[in-house]
Enzyme design. Sequence first.
Site, PDB file in Angstrom:
ATOM      1  N   PRO A   1       0.691  -1.176  -0.014  1.00 46.07           N
ATOM      2  CA  PRO A   1      -0.025  -0.091  -0.120  1.00 46.07           C
ATOM      3  C   PRO A   1       0.819   1.227   0.011  1.00 46.07           C
ATOM      4  O   PRO A   1       0.407   2.276  -0.477  1.00 46.07           O
ATOM      5  CB  PRO A   1      -0.861  -0.177   1.206  1.00 46.07           C
ATOM      6  CG  PRO A   1      -0.992  -1.680   1.545  1.00 46.07           C
ATOM      7  CD  PRO A   1       0.110  -1.996   0.916  1.00 46.07           C
TER       8      PRO A   1
ATOM      9  N   ALA B   1       4.375   1.195  -0.618  1.00 49.17           N
ATOM     10  CA  ALA B   1       5.663   0.979  -1.255  1.00 49.17           C
ATOM     11  C   ALA B   1       5.369   0.047  -2.681  1.00 49.17           C
ATOM     12  O   ALA B   1       4.856  -0.718  -2.566  1.00 49.17           O
ATOM     13  CB  ALA B   1       6.339  -0.185  -0.170  1.00 49.17           C
TER      14      ALA B   1
ATOM     15  N   THR C   1      -1.265  -9.311  -9.164  1.00 48.11           N
ATOM     16  CA  THR C   1      -1.768  -9.859 -10.502  1.00 48.11           C
ATOM     17  C   THR C   1      -1.730 -11.338 -10.382  1.00 48.11           C
ATOM     18  O   THR C   1      -0.943 -11.872  -9.752  1.00 48.11           O
ATOM     19  CB  THR C   1      -0.971  -9.637 -11.721  1.00 48.11           C
ATOM     20  OG1 THR C   1      -1.040  -8.342 -12.025  1.00 48.11           O
ATOM     21  CG2 THR C   1      -1.462 -10.331 -12.875  1.00 48.11           C
TER      22      THR C   1
ATOM     23  N   GLU D   1       5.266  -2.333 -13.114  1.00 49.24           N
ATOM     24  CA  GLU D   1       6.553  -2.662 -13.306  1.00 49.24           C
ATOM     25  C   GLU D   1       7.655  -1.690 -13.621  1.00 49.24           C
ATOM     26  O   GLU D   1       8.434  -1.870 -14.462  1.00 49.24           O
ATOM     27  CB  GLU D   1       6.680  -3.835 -14.420  1.00 49.24           C
ATOM     28  CG  GLU D   1       5.794  -5.150 -14.086  1.00 49.24           C
ATOM     29  CD  GLU D   1       5.719  -6.346 -15.236  1.00 49.24           C
ATOM     30  OE1 GLU D   1       6.851  -6.358 -15.951  1.00 49.24           O
ATOM     31  OE2 GLU D   1       4.814  -7.004 -15.110  1.00 49.24           O
TER      32      GLU D   1
ATOM     33  N   THR E   1       7.296   2.610 -13.081  1.00 46.12           N
ATOM     34  CA  THR E   1       6.572   3.690 -13.766  1.00 46.12           C
ATOM     35  C   THR E   1       7.466   4.325 -15.124  1.00 46.12           C
ATOM     36  O   THR E   1       8.600   4.306 -14.947  1.00 46.12           O
ATOM     37  CB  THR E   1       6.159   4.918 -12.976  1.00 46.12           C
ATOM     38  OG1 THR E   1       7.641   5.668 -12.501  1.00 46.12           O
ATOM     39  CG2 THR E   1       5.380   4.507 -11.682  1.00 46.12           C
TER      40      THR E   1
END
Length: 414
Positions: free
Chosen positions: A153, A155, A185, A393, A395
């Site tokens: 949440p 990190a 995912t 993966e 930004t």
Amino acid sequence: MTQRADVPAKIISRYQDSLYHDLNTPEEVLAIRQEVRRFADEHVAPVAYAIGHTEESVAAFPRELFAKMAGAGLFRIPFAAEVGGRGLKYPATATAVMIEELAYHSNSVAAIVDVHCILAGNALKHGSDSIKQRYLQAVLSGEKIGSFATTEPDASTDLSVDAMNTVATRSENGYLVSGRKRYITNAPVADFVVLLCVDGQRMTELVIELNWPGVRVGEPDKKMGNNGQLTADIYFDNVHVPLENVIGQPGQGLKIALQTLTYGRVGIAASGAGMAQAMFDQSAERLKSRRAFGKAIAHFQHWQFKMAERATEIENARNLYLKAAMRMDGGNAFPEPEAAMAKWYATNLAGEFARDAVQIFGGYGYMRELAADGSHYRVEEIYRDCKIAEIYEGTNEIQKLVIARAIFGKDITG
């Protein structure tokens, strides 16, 4: 154009075949592209609309398609023969090409495979023979669904000991893990998670089965796009993890995770190229068929020039991700700056092109489904799906920082 199942779909030309002259990709990778394309055309395309437009739920996960991908051996493409893989000479390049071909029809499906194979599967390659036998073999066969967890949440971009709160505490015969991971995912349907956690003043990678005592998976998140890619929080409450489930050695977790995420960025770049190619093909056909002021819109120079720019950019995006993947196959686990360039450039292209593509289709491009006849167009789905590719993966801002470090050095960029 994608239509209802009872209405024959119009065949869209693949402009990639006439515009992209691939002179550098190995023959075995070209063969994989054709194999996956045939599979995707036959099995992904017919269900892509339902996958991309059904609200997230465990019941909506495309299990039948997942089983077909496993049966076709797609999950074996990234891996060596000794662990049950195809034993390709260029596995990373073949895997990236697979992701592009899947994303052409469904970015949700591409994301599912990316996490199952590139993230979870690649991390497991660093494990012991026991881990490979118990988990990696099951990933390749599709018997188990894998997930990979770094984000929390508070990190994500910052994967440091100080930022992360999922902690593994040594016990007599293993670890006790407590904490929470977010946006994971495949979590709602996965059998296990490869987990990065704080271990004292270092980080360790563990394999945790999601049915173990103390593990709880939250409900699937409701997202703007990529509806077929299920994500959820995973909660850990004093979960006992045996020492045999450590990947690599204790304290090596961050290095393994970063190497895995670098591979993942090449895959996300490939998905950006796949989405961009799909929009190009859809848009070119629409520009030739849609008429305004007595002629096809393709006659207007604005759109001729815009499509010329996009064709060039797709060429660049594909070349970048293929080059990064080839460097990985050459033994470079961190193929920078190409991996960062590819991820930023291809996903940024997909986002910019999505705006153009909806504009080309006009009101039709804004519709999820037209009530009058049930017709729908892929550009609306990609408009929603492509944004996450600029975020997950790593930004795109982080990718620019990685590129800047290659220019100025870490002493200047930090």
